[in-house]
Design a protein around this motif. Structure first.
Motif, PDB file in Angstrom:
ATOM      1  N   PRO A   6       0.801  -1.223   0.000  1.00 60.29           N
ATOM      2  CA  PRO A   6       0.000   0.000   0.000  1.00 60.29           C
ATOM      3  C   PRO A   6       0.833   1.270   0.000  1.00 60.29           C
ATOM      4  N   ILE A   7       2.012   1.237   0.610  1.00 62.01           N
ATOM      5  CA  ILE A   7       2.857   2.438   0.613  1.00 62.01           C
ATOM      6  C   ILE A   7       3.386   2.704  -0.788  1.00 62.01           C
ATOM      7  N   TYR A   8       3.810   1.638  -1.477  1.00 63.91           N
ATOM      8  CA  TYR A   8       4.273   1.796  -2.857  1.00 63.91           C
ATOM      9  C   TYR A   8       3.149   2.331  -3.745  1.00 63.91           C
ATOM     10  N   GLN A   9       1.953   1.778  -3.591  1.00 59.39           N
ATOM     11  CA  GLN A   9       0.826   2.234  -4.408  1.00 59.39           C
ATOM     12  C   GLN A   9       0.490   3.693  -4.110  1.00 59.39           C
ATOM     13  N   TRP A  10       0.544   4.069  -2.823  1.00 58.73           N
ATOM     14  CA  TRP A  10       0.273   5.454  -2.456  1.00 58.73           C
ATOM     15  C   TRP A  10       1.321   6.388  -3.052  1.00 58.73           C
ATOM     16  N   LEU A  11       2.611   6.011  -2.946  1.00 59.65           N
ATOM     17  CA  LEU A  11       3.669   6.840  -3.524  1.00 59.65           C
ATOM     18  C   LEU A  11       3.520   6.954  -5.044  1.00 59.65           C
ATOM     19  N   ARG A  12       3.236   5.840  -5.685  1.00 59.01           N
ATOM     20  CA  ARG A  12       3.089   5.842  -7.153  1.00 59.01           C
ATOM     21  C   ARG A  12       1.927   6.728  -7.581  1.00 59.01           C
ATOM     22  N   ALA A  13       0.780   6.577  -6.911  1.00 57.79           N
ATOM     23  CA  ALA A  13      -0.394   7.384  -7.276  1.00 57.79           C
ATOM     24  C   ALA A  13      -0.151   8.856  -6.978  1.00 57.79           C
ATOM     25  N   SER A  14       0.526   9.163  -5.863  1.00 63.17           N
ATOM     26  CA  SER A  14       0.778  10.572  -5.527  1.00 63.17           C
ATOM     27  C   SER A  14       1.737  11.218  -6.517  1.00 63.17           C
ATOM     28  N   ILE A  15       2.760  10.485  -6.923  1.00 64.33           N
ATOM     29  CA  ILE A  15       3.722  11.035  -7.887  1.00 64.33           C
ATOM     30  C   ILE A  15       3.055  11.263  -9.234  1.00 64.33           C
ATOM     31  N   ILE A  16       2.259  10.309  -9.680  1.00 64.38           N
ATOM     32  CA  ILE A  16       1.569  10.466 -10.973  1.00 64.38           C
ATOM     33  C   ILE A  16       0.586  11.625 -10.912  1.00 64.38           C
ATOM     34  N   LYS A  17      -0.172  11.724  -9.808  1.00 65.55           N
ATOM     35  CA  LYS A  17      -1.128  12.825  -9.679  1.00 65.55           C
ATOM     36  C   LYS A  17      -0.407  14.167  -9.609  1.00 65.55           C
ATOM     37  N   GLY A  18       0.723  14.218  -8.891  1.00 64.86           N
ATOM     38  CA  GLY A  18       1.490  15.460  -8.818  1.00 64.86           C
ATOM     39  C   GLY A  18       2.035  15.880 -10.174  1.00 64.86           C
ATOM     40  N   ARG A  19       2.515  14.905 -10.946  1.00 66.42           N
ATOM     41  CA  ARG A  19       3.017  15.227 -12.287  1.00 66.42           C
ATOM     42  C   ARG A  19       1.914  15.769 -13.180  1.00 66.42           C
ATOM     43  N   ARG A  20       0.735  15.168 -13.080  1.00 69.24           N
ATOM     44  CA  ARG A  20      -0.380  15.643 -13.905  1.00 69.24           C
ATOM     45  C   ARG A  20      -0.822  17.038 -13.487  1.00 69.24           C
ATOM     46  N   ASP A  21      -0.882  17.275 -12.170  1.00 73.29           N
ATOM     47  CA  ASP A  21      -1.398  18.551 -11.679  1.00 73.29           C
ATOM     48  C   ASP A  21      -0.466  19.710 -11.943  1.00 73.29           C
ATOM     49  N   ILE A  22       0.839  19.432 -12.137  1.00 71.04           N
ATOM     50  CA  ILE A  22       1.774  20.505 -12.472  1.00 71.04           C
ATOM     51  C   ILE A  22       1.340  21.174 -13.767  1.00 71.04           C
ATOM     52  N   TYR A  23       0.849  20.382 -14.701  1.00 65.72           N
ATOM     53  CA  TYR A  23       0.420  20.928 -15.993  1.00 65.72           C
ATOM     54  C   TYR A  23      -1.069  21.263 -16.020  1.00 65.72           C
ATOM     55  N   ARG A  24      -1.853  20.528 -15.247  1.00 63.41           N
ATOM     56  CA  ARG A  24      -3.299  20.662 -15.359  1.00 63.41           C
ATOM     57  C   ARG A  24      -3.850  21.856 -14.580  1.00 63.41           C
ATOM     58  N   GLU A  25      -3.407  22.031 -13.334  1.00 60.84           N
ATOM     59  CA  GLU A  25      -4.036  23.043 -12.489  1.00 60.84           C
ATOM     60  C   GLU A  25      -3.723  24.481 -12.901  1.00 60.84           C
ATOM     61  N   PRO A  26      -2.467  24.843 -13.246  1.00 60.73           N
ATOM     62  CA  PRO A  26      -2.241  26.234 -13.678  1.00 60.73           C
ATOM     63  C   PRO A  26      -3.035  26.611 -14.918  1.00 60.73           C
ATOM     64  N   SER A  27      -3.208  25.666 -15.841  1.00 60.30           N
ATOM     65  CA  SER A  27      -4.015  26.000 -17.016  1.00 60.30           C
ATOM     66  C   SER A  27      -5.483  26.191 -16.635  1.00 60.30           C
ATOM     67  N   ARG A  28      -5.952  25.448 -15.646  1.00 56.27           N
ATOM     68  CA  ARG A  28      -7.331  25.660 -15.182  1.00 56.27           C
ATOM     69  C   ARG A  28      -7.466  26.991 -14.464  1.00 56.27           C
TER      70      ARG A  28
END
Length: 159
Positions: free
Chosen positions: A52-74
């Motif tokens: 579960p820790i690996y899955q949490w880290l993986r999901a958080s990193i992927i979400k953070g990478r997406r939000d770097i590009y997604r949220e400022p444009s929104r």
């Protein structure tokens, strides 16, 4: 819910899936050595590799990478889009042309309020005529400065 809220949240979808199954599918029974029914509890584990820790880290990193590009444009889209501010209160255009006929029967300066009507009157009745007169003066002075009124001088006879 975000993956970063807690580690317990990782199992929430699987718990809900288990609870949604019917009673006969959720209670798995298997024959033991002596023929009696043996209860095997369903597991609440992720079907993916890693804990579960690996899955949490993986999901958080992927979400953070997406939000770097997604949220400022929104943020730019919702807060800095000038057309949304300029046309505040204006009904949107419809794909059906007959529903857009209201646009041809309104006076658009009413959207701006009293000051917009005042400036419309100033530009329409006070400033337009002096500007037209000034332009006529500029044309006249340009023709006079370039001696365009004296184009027949070479045919003129002195009598």
């Amino acid at each position: 819910s975000h993956f970063g809220s807690s580690l317990i949240d990782l199992g929430a979808p699987f718990v809900m899936l288990r609870q949604s199954l019917s009673r006969s599918a959720a209670l798995v029974k298997q024959r033991g050595w002596k023929g009696e029914a043996q209860y095997i509890p369903p597991t609440i584990m992720s079907p993916y590799q890693g804990g579960p820790i690996y899955q949490w880290l993986r999901a958080s990193i992927i979400k953070g990478r997406r939000d770097i590009y997604r949220e400022p444009s929104r943020w730019l889209h919702w807060n800095w889009e000038s057309t949304r501010h300029a046309f505040y209160g204006v009904p949107p255009l419809n794909l059906e042309p007959s529903k857009n006929s209201w646009r041809y029967f309104i006076e658009t300066s009413y959207y701006g309020g009293l000051q917009d009507k005042v400036w419309e009157g100033i530009y329409m009745y006070w400033i337009t005529y002096p500007i037209v007169a000034l332009m006529c003066l500029f044309v006249y002075k340009g023709l006079h400065f370039n001696d365009k009124f004296n184009f027949m001088a070479k045919w003129r006879t002195e009598d």
